[in-house]
Structure formats: structure tokens, C-alpha cells
Design a protein around this motif. Structure first.
Motif, PDB file in Angstrom:
ATOM      1  N   UNK A  99       0.802  -1.237   0.000  1.00 57.44           N
ATOM      2  CA  UNK A  99       0.000   0.000   0.000  1.00 57.44           C
ATOM      3  C   UNK A  99       0.834   1.285   0.000  1.00 57.44           C
ATOM      4  N   UNK A 100       2.132   1.185  -0.228  1.00 61.88           N
ATOM      5  CA  UNK A 100       3.033   2.319  -0.428  1.00 61.88           C
ATOM      6  C   UNK A 100       3.408   3.066   0.854  1.00 61.88           C
ATOM      7  N   UNK A 101       2.481   3.261   1.771  1.00 61.12           N
ATOM      8  CA  UNK A 101       2.744   4.057   2.966  1.00 61.12           C
ATOM      9  C   UNK A 101       2.387   3.265   4.221  1.00 61.12           C
ATOM     10  N   UNK A 102       2.958   3.694   5.352  1.00 66.12           N
ATOM     11  CA  UNK A 102       2.692   3.031   6.623  1.00 66.12           C
ATOM     12  C   UNK A 102       1.577   3.751   7.370  1.00 66.12           C
ATOM     13  N   UNK A 160      -1.548   9.483  -3.260  1.00 64.75           N
ATOM     14  CA  UNK A 160      -1.349   8.042  -3.114  1.00 64.75           C
ATOM     15  C   UNK A 160      -2.680   7.357  -2.845  1.00 64.75           C
ATOM     16  N   UNK A 161      -3.029   6.429  -3.718  1.00 69.13           N
ATOM     17  CA  UNK A 161      -4.172   5.547  -3.507  1.00 69.13           C
ATOM     18  C   UNK A 161      -3.598   4.196  -3.101  1.00 69.13           C
ATOM     19  N   UNK A 162      -3.750   3.835  -1.843  1.00 72.14           N
ATOM     20  CA  UNK A 162      -3.054   2.662  -1.305  1.00 72.14           C
ATOM     21  C   UNK A 162      -3.459   1.357  -1.972  1.00 72.14           C
ATOM     22  N   UNK A 163      -4.592   1.331  -2.666  1.00 72.31           N
ATOM     23  CA  UNK A 163      -5.057   0.107  -3.319  1.00 72.31           C
ATOM     24  C   UNK A 163      -4.788   0.079  -4.819  1.00 72.31           C
TER      25      UNK A 163
END
Length: 317
Positions: free
Chosen positions: A49-52, A68-71
Motif C-alpha cells: 500500500x506504499x505508505x505506513x 497516493x491511492x493505497x489500493x
């Protein structure tokens, strides 16, 4: 006679099983040898998902108009005018031999004039927004530009992918789409695809050769866009992705980034000279193994048949 046939079948099956086992062991050895040559570099790789939980990434920074779209993706620019976004590694890459694989999509509602495009950077500097596809001008290192809008009349069509080697002093010729800066390039159908486009950058520090491959369909076939020779990258460089829109616009999405350090780099100068890709040692050796295996099976069957025939002949007398 029935016993002879059973012995013949048993011997054939045993020989086939032994041969298959040998081929399997040899292939496993080749796979292990290949894995030992390739090492995944987590510090320069990026996946969903790119980010925490703190809405950050340990190894990459992002900014500007990036969303950022985590999906789904990291969207450097939306399909709106006058946007600029960036994504940069926090740490420099120092490996002499490496591969960078990245997935991306360029798309939008427009069917006519769209733009402007995005860039992949291997440069000494990082995260300095500017006019060159969202990055600073007068950069030092390599910029690969995925240009979707023609600022001037060209002999090639768009989208066009080109490489520029920056020395820290030379400006990008935006008015002529980098015509005077072009080290190599190719036409590429990268916009509005149903599936993400896959790019792969391979670099051999010993021979100082770099290759860009693109895959725009669901097939396993990649096409070589260009090969650069005598390319000396900075000893430590950052990996970046930037995009920009102006009066024309598009969505510019980065979906994944996978970076690998190679113990042994491939020399692409041979491919450039012959305009063909030299066969890898693994493929050639695998073909030889299959040939030897097939020959062994055939020879074994012939030998068993010969022995059984001689035995039957002796039985008749």
C-alpha cells in the motif's frame, strides 16, 4: 513373451524417471545460481500500500501534487492542468550492476492533445521540482523522458521515449522536445493502455552500458527501446519519478518499482551492434540439457530393445 514386454516397459519407465530426476536437479541448480546473482534491493523498491500507518514511506519521499491511492497507484499528476508531482528514493544507489523494473499508466479523458509526460531519473540530485517533466533543469546523471506532447514538429510520432545524459550544466531543450539533448530514443505506444506498461532499466557498470525495455501488452514479450554505451553514472545517484501537466494534461501513475542488484551485469554492446539479443548462458545450457536428456532416453530405449531382441533370438534356438 509377456514377461519380456513387462521388463521392457519397466526398464523404459525407470530410465525416463532417472533422466527426469537429473534434468530437474540440473534446472534447480541453474535457478539457484541465477537467484544468487540477483539480490532484491528493498530500499529502492515500492509496492502497495506504499505508505505506513504514519502516512509515510521509509524509503521514498513524495510531494507536489502527488496523491497516493493505497489500493491502486501513486498518481504523480491528475488529469488537470498545471500540476507537478514527484517521487524520490531517500537513499542513493551505489551498485555497479542493477536492474530497475517499474509499472506505470498514462491515461486520461482526452483523446486529442494530452500531456505533458513523466520522467525516470538516475541523478546526483533529488527532490528539486522544476520545468523538466517536473524536475530541475541542469541535472547531473540520466533522465528518461516519456513525452506525450509535441512542442515542435518532429520526424517521429508521440508518445516518444528519450534519454538525456546531464552534465550539471546543459539545459533541456524544451522548445524542441529535447532534440539537441537526445542520446537515444524510441516511439512507444504507452498511453491509454488497458494494462499497465512495464519498463525495465538494466545497467552494467563494467561495460558502462544501459538498456531500456518496454512491455505494453499482457504478453511476456518486451521490446528494447534503446541501448546506451559509454554511460558513466554518478557513483551515488537517487532514483526518482516526476510528472508535469500544463495546458494539456493526463493522469501519470506509478504502480510498482522493483530494484535488483546484480553480481554480474550483461554487456548490451553486443546486442546494439547486432540489433539482436544474445542468448543467455542459462537458456543455452538448458537447451543442451534437454538435448542430452532426449538423446539419453532414445539411446536407452534402443539399448533395451536391442538386449530384449537378442534374448528372444537366443530363446528361439
Amino acid at each position: 513373451m509377456a514377461i519380456s514386454k513387462r521388463r521392457f516397459l519397466f526398464g523404459t519407465v525407470a530410465l525416463l524417471s532417472a533422466t527426469a530426476c537429473l534434468v530437474h536437479r540440473a534446472q534447480a541448480y541453474l535457478d539457484d545460481e541465477d537467484d544468487e546473482n540477483v539480490h532484491s534491493l528493498r530500499t529502492h523498491s515500492l509496492y502497495m500500500p506504499y505508505i505506513d500507518q504514519d502516512l509515510q514511506n521509509r524509503w521514498f519521499d513524495f510531494g507536489g501534487d502527488t496523491i497516493i491511492n493505497t489500493n491502486h497507484q501513486i498518481r504523480l499528476t491528475q488529469d488537470y492542468p498545471s500540476q507537478s508531482g514527484w517521487l524520490w528514493s531517500r537513499l542513493p544507489l551505489t551498485a555497479p550492476n542493477f536492474q530497475i523494473e517499474f509499472e506505470f499508466k498514462v491515461h486520461g479523458k482526452g483523446d486529442g492533445l494530452v500531456g505533458d509526460g513523466f520522467a525516470v531519473w538516475l541523478t546526483k540530485e533529488r527532490a528539486e521540482p522544476g520545468p523538466v517533466f517536473g524536475n530541475r533543469d541542469n541535472f547531473e546523471g540520466l533522465g528518461i523522458f516519456f513525452d506525450t506532447y509535441a512542442n515542435a514538429r518532429q520526424t517521429h510520432s508521440f508518445p516518444y521515449v528519450m534519454a538525456m545524459v546531464g552534465d550539471g550544466r546543459t539545459s533541456y531543450d524544451n522548445a524542441h522536445d529535447g532534440l539537441n539533448n537526445r542520446a537515444a530514443g524510441c516511439e512507444a505506444d504507452i498511453r491509454g493502455k488497458d494494462v499497465p506498461t512495464k519498463g525495465r532499466i538494466s545497467y552494467n557498470g563494467n561495460s558502462q552500458t544501459l538498456k531500456l525495455e518496454l512491455r505494453t501488452t499482457e504478453s511476456d514479450k518486451s521490446d528494447t527501446c534503446f541501448i546506451l554505451t559509454d554511460l558513466k553514472l554518478p557513483p551515488a545517484f537517487f532514483l526518482g519519478f516526476t510528472a508535469i501537466t500544463g495546458g494539456v494534461h493526463d493522469n501519470h501513475d506509478i504502480i510498482s518499482v522493483s530494484t535488483y542488484v546484480l553480481d554480474k551485469g550483461e554487456d548490451f554492446s553486443v546486442e546494439r551492434a547486432n540489433n539482436t539479443r544474445p542468448p543467455s548462458g542459462k537458456s543455452s545450457f538448458g537447451w543442451v540439457l534437454k538435448l542430452l536428456a532426449g538423446s539419453g532416453v532414445f539411446a536407452g530405449i534402443v539399448f533395451i530393445a536391442f538386449k530384449m531382441t537378442k534374448k528372444n533370438d537366443r530363446a528361439r534356438f
